[in-house]
Design an enzyme around this catalytic site. Structure first.
Site, PDB file in Angstrom:
ATOM      1  N   HIS A  82       4.038   8.004  12.889  1.00  0.00           N
ATOM      2  CA  HIS A  82       2.949   7.909  12.050  1.00  0.00           C
ATOM      3  C   HIS A  82       2.630   9.298  11.584  1.00  0.00           C
ATOM      4  O   HIS A  82       1.334   9.158  10.763  1.00  0.00           O
ATOM      5  CB  HIS A  82       1.605   7.295  12.846  1.00  0.00           C
ATOM      6  CG  HIS A  82       1.656   5.801  13.106  1.00  0.00           C
ATOM      7  ND1 HIS A  82       1.976   5.130  14.283  1.00  0.00           N
ATOM      8  CD2 HIS A  82       1.709   4.658  12.263  1.00  0.00           C
ATOM      9  CE1 HIS A  82       2.031   4.024  14.225  1.00  0.00           C
ATOM     10  NE2 HIS A  82       1.787   3.601  13.048  1.00  0.00           N
ATOM     11  N   ARG A 112      -2.687  -7.156  14.047  1.00  0.00           N
ATOM     12  CA  ARG A 112      -3.473  -6.372  12.764  1.00  0.00           C
ATOM     13  C   ARG A 112      -2.663  -6.598  11.590  1.00  0.00           C
ATOM     14  O   ARG A 112      -1.617  -7.305  11.294  1.00  0.00           O
ATOM     15  CB  ARG A 112      -3.347  -4.969  13.203  1.00  0.00           C
ATOM     16  CG  ARG A 112      -1.968  -4.233  12.993  1.00  0.00           C
ATOM     17  CD  ARG A 112      -1.951  -2.880  13.256  1.00  0.00           C
ATOM     18  NE  ARG A 112      -2.812  -2.105  12.142  1.00  0.00           N
ATOM     19  CZ  ARG A 112      -2.334  -1.496  11.231  1.00  0.00           C
ATOM     20  NH1 ARG A 112      -0.925  -1.398  11.040  1.00  0.00           N
ATOM     21  NH2 ARG A 112      -3.110  -0.714  10.347  1.00  0.00           N
ATOM     22  N   ASN A 114      -1.663  -4.850   7.729  1.00  0.00           N
ATOM     23  CA  ASN A 114      -1.478  -3.668   7.074  1.00  0.00           C
ATOM     24  C   ASN A 114      -1.115  -4.092   5.506  1.00  0.00           C
ATOM     25  O   ASN A 114      -0.765  -5.118   5.271  1.00  0.00           O
ATOM     26  CB  ASN A 114      -0.271  -2.849   7.618  1.00  0.00           C
ATOM     27  CG  ASN A 114      -0.187  -1.628   6.898  1.00  0.00           C
ATOM     28  OD1 ASN A 114      -1.100  -0.877   6.407  1.00  0.00           O
ATOM     29  ND2 ASN A 114       0.887  -0.947   6.951  1.00  0.00           N
ATOM     30  N   GLU A 154       1.191  -7.232   5.562  1.00  0.00           N
ATOM     31  CA  GLU A 154       2.268  -7.342   6.679  1.00  0.00           C
ATOM     32  C   GLU A 154       1.231  -7.714   7.679  1.00  0.00           C
ATOM     33  O   GLU A 154       0.246  -7.270   8.139  1.00  0.00           O
ATOM     34  CB  GLU A 154       2.770  -6.069   6.923  1.00  0.00           C
ATOM     35  CG  GLU A 154       3.706  -5.339   5.932  1.00  0.00           C
ATOM     36  CD  GLU A 154       4.106  -4.014   6.335  1.00  0.00           C
ATOM     37  OE1 GLU A 154       5.089  -3.495   5.669  1.00  0.00           O
ATOM     38  OE2 GLU A 154       3.717  -3.367   7.267  1.00  0.00           O
ATOM     39  N   TYR A 205       0.239   8.254  -0.572  1.00  0.00           N
ATOM     40  CA  TYR A 205       0.915   7.746   0.621  1.00  0.00           C
ATOM     41  C   TYR A 205       1.517   6.411   0.558  1.00  0.00           C
ATOM     42  O   TYR A 205       2.688   5.953   0.617  1.00  0.00           O
ATOM     43  CB  TYR A 205       0.194   7.759   1.749  1.00  0.00           C
ATOM     44  CG  TYR A 205       0.888   7.205   3.075  1.00  0.00           C
ATOM     45  CD1 TYR A 205       1.838   7.793   3.711  1.00  0.00           C
ATOM     46  CD2 TYR A 205       0.329   5.833   3.722  1.00  0.00           C
ATOM     47  CE1 TYR A 205       2.405   7.095   4.664  1.00  0.00           C
ATOM     48  CE2 TYR A 205       0.673   5.091   4.460  1.00  0.00           C
ATOM     49  CZ  TYR A 205       2.008   5.839   5.424  1.00  0.00           C
ATOM     50  OH  TYR A 205       2.445   5.106   6.353  1.00  0.00           O
ATOM     51  N   LYS A 206       0.715   5.298  -0.122  1.00  0.00           N
ATOM     52  CA  LYS A 206       1.166   3.826  -0.292  1.00  0.00           C
ATOM     53  C   LYS A 206       2.099   3.815  -1.419  1.00  0.00           C
ATOM     54  O   LYS A 206       2.246   2.754  -1.950  1.00  0.00           O
ATOM     55  CB  LYS A 206      -0.087   3.118  -0.461  1.00  0.00           C
ATOM     56  CG  LYS A 206      -0.983   2.836   0.722  1.00  0.00           C
ATOM     57  CD  LYS A 206      -1.890   2.065   0.734  1.00  0.00           C
ATOM     58  CE  LYS A 206      -2.845   1.682   2.033  1.00  0.00           C
ATOM     59  NZ  LYS A 206      -1.893   0.982   2.934  1.00  0.00           N
TER      60      LYS A 206
END
Length: 236
Positions: A82, A112, A114, A154, A205-206
């Site tokens: 991470h 979760r 994402n 996700e 980052y994405k």
């Protein structure tokens, strides 16, 4: 799954599989146990071993990686794989997340969500295949962004394995075109505000920092300024 002592029979009717094997004798399977079962499932799977008060990515079967590489991350611990995520470590998010994951119990899975962005309906956007999909980001225009730009969500789940005490980590991906997403007014308004207000480090980052102005311009026409209700469900 039919059990007769250590003699087990596995039947997968949709795929036409009917195999009999000896439990704990992987030589009686056509592949190793993890590869055998994940070949029959959708999504990605990683096995996270718990040791030294950490989680270690020890194995995986993946076909839909989004900007990450199993080959690169294999053998890393939770903080190492991470490490590229901005802000989260400084905010203590990963320390709290690891503490939560280490306490997942058998029979009590967690999950979760994402999200990221993908141009064209591609599930495999791994670094190894960047030469195939990376240039597609340059194809976006005002005219085609509704069709080509996709929100990728996700669904990530965590299950404690009873024999090894490791965590199995399935990831199932879903894609929706912007032009379909905006047919739900709540989603259109919220996504516009998220993309517009997301810190630059996270948008980078994405992987959509260069196309963010196009996204914001397209989505803004569907945002009337009204508040959105809590949760993910449509208002109507």
């Amino acid at each position: 799954l039919h059990k007769d002592g250590n003699r087990w029979r596995w039947v997968n009717k949709p795929l036409g599989i009917d195999d009999t094997f000896t439990f704990l004798d992987e030589s009686t399977l056509p592949y190793g146990p993890m590869e055998y079962i994940t070949r029959q499932t959708q999504g990605d799977f990683a096995v996270l071993d718990q040791r030294d008060d950490n989680l270690w990515m020890d194995a995986g079967m993946v076909t839909t990686q989004a900007d990450w590489s199993l080959d690169f991350d294999i053998g890393m611990n939770f903080f190492e794989w991470h490490a590229p995520v901005p802000k989260a470590n400084e905010m203590g998010i990963f320390v709290r997340a690891l503490k939560f994951l280490l306490n997942i119990q058998q029979g009590q899975p967690a999950r979760r969500l994402n999200w990221t962005m993908t141009v064209n309906p591609l599930l495999d956007t791994s670094p190894e295949n960047y030469h195939k999909w990376g240039t597609m980001k340059q194809e976006l225009t005002k005219e085609n962004i509704g069709e080509k730009q996709h929100l990728r969500v996700e669904l990530q789940t965590f299950f404690r394995l009873p024999r090894s005490n490791a965590l199995v980590f399935p990831i199932r991906c879903y894609l929706i075109r912007f032009e379909d997403l905006v047919t739900v007014p709540k989603w259109a308004r919220r996504l516009h505000r998220v993309i517009r207000d997301l810190p630059e480090e996270l948008a980078t980052y994405k992987g959509f920092i260069d196309n963010r102005p196009l996204m914001v311009e397209y989505l803004s026409q569907f945002d009337d300024g009204s508040p959105t209700s809590d949760g993910i469900w449509a208002d109507d």
